[in-house]
Design an enzyme around this catalytic site. Sequence first.
Site, PDB file in Angstrom:
ATOM      1  N   ARG A  23       0.871  -1.168   0.000  1.00  0.00           N
ATOM      2  CA  ARG A  23       0.000   0.000   0.000  1.00  0.00           C
ATOM      3  C   ARG A  23       0.914   1.225   0.000  1.00  0.00           C
ATOM      4  O   ARG A  23       2.131   1.100   0.023  1.00  0.00           O
ATOM      5  CB  ARG A  23      -1.013  -0.003   1.154  1.00  0.00           C
ATOM      6  CG  ARG A  23      -0.668  -0.741   2.397  1.00  0.00           C
ATOM      7  CD  ARG A  23       0.441  -0.126   3.194  1.00  0.00           C
ATOM      8  NE  ARG A  23       0.232   1.288   3.415  1.00  0.00           N
ATOM      9  CZ  ARG A  23       1.169   2.151   3.688  1.00  0.00           C
ATOM     10  NH1 ARG A  23       2.426   1.768   3.794  1.00  0.00           N
ATOM     11  NH2 ARG A  23       0.917   3.420   3.872  1.00  0.00           N
TER      12      ARG A  23
ATOM     13  N   ASP B 175      -1.779  10.829  -1.787  1.00  0.00           N
ATOM     14  CA  ASP B 175      -2.125   9.819  -2.802  1.00  0.00           C
ATOM     15  C   ASP B 175      -2.472  10.448  -4.136  1.00  0.00           C
ATOM     16  O   ASP B 175      -2.453   9.780  -5.163  1.00  0.00           O
ATOM     17  CB  ASP B 175      -3.288   8.961  -2.311  1.00  0.00           C
ATOM     18  CG  ASP B 175      -2.835   8.154  -1.107  1.00  0.00           C
ATOM     19  OD1 ASP B 175      -2.853   8.715   0.010  1.00  0.00           O
ATOM     20  OD2 ASP B 175      -2.415   7.001  -1.292  1.00  0.00           O
TER      21      ASP B 175
END
Length: 365
Positions: A53, A244
């Site tokens: 991740r 992100d």
Amino acid sequence: MKVGNRYYRSIWLSEDGWSVEIIDQTCLPHEFVICRLDSLEKAAHAISAMQVRGAPLIGATAAYGLCLALREDSSDEALDKAAAELLATRPTAVNLHWALERMKTALLPLPAAERVTKAYEVAAAICDEDAALNEAIGSHGLSLLQAAAARKRPGERLNILTHCNAGWLATVDWGTALAPIYKAHDLGIDLHVWVDETRPRNQGASLTAWELAGHSVPHSVIVDNAGGHLMQNGMVDLCIVGTDRTAANGDVCNKIGTYLKALAAHDNGIPFYIALPSPTIDWGMEKGVGHVPIEERAPEEVSHVRGLDRKGVLREVSLLPDGSQAANYAFDVTPAKYVTGLVTELGVCEASRNGLEGLFHSRAV
Ligand code: MRU
């Protein structure tokens, strides 16, 4: 980064030269498990189940996922299908889209027979470049930390707050927000990191704390709601987090709870920096607020917590009464006006289109 006596990246090519190894992040901090990915399906699963991740690492894993798919079938149709499958794994981090587009741009013009070799070359380049970009972020961020440390009174340590995990585990190496911290610590700057636990999956408590402990960086894990109190009471000098997806106007999407920390920092006059490599900039997204696709994950991540009990047995326990529902929004967007600066591989800029274009002239669209 070093784990025990060995240097690891978060992803690497196996000795067989074609499969890929990762550190299974769902097992940390209690177990260090290496997992081998030898198919598209396993790569896609590793991303969606969050064995890997963090925005840059998701992109790197997807790039290798395409390599694994092409070994089976390197036709145009197979390439498109594999890219679509990988893209569907997680919606928010733009690095996933960026890495798949970069692979497709390099591969589609080639005859099918040449694609596998090229795919591995490009995936390796994506990984090497990510490590280099993050190291450069570390150097630019270091200057900010040095300046902040210079403002402290003699004998006072520098207190930094971070959210989620934007360390080497979230990237191929170094990390984004943690890279400057590693560099400052290595130079002997007296610092301490407040680590938001980062519910629901606790990437702060499980991963950031594990990384910092492994590098002997002084740190304390705090509950997500403690930051405002610490900031009000002069216990935080600077916040630095990852992202992100950063929109072209400087709005920053990051792990849920980042926005609230930015508001508290703003209210208390505390600098709030975002560290990002350029593949995290979404030049095609004019504004972030209301536009970044926000991942919604399983409610069980909110309703249950997992950890070792006092006897060292791994358990998952429920927090909610029967009949209560949970909602699990994984990311939020911090408006650019609350961001003091974007720390990129090319330097630090204002969180605005002007600021980003000033650094990345040729890449802005
Ligand atoms: O859901 P995750 O663990 O993938 O979220 C990761 C983050 O929010 C990080 O802060 C972000 O990817 C930046 S990492 C360099």
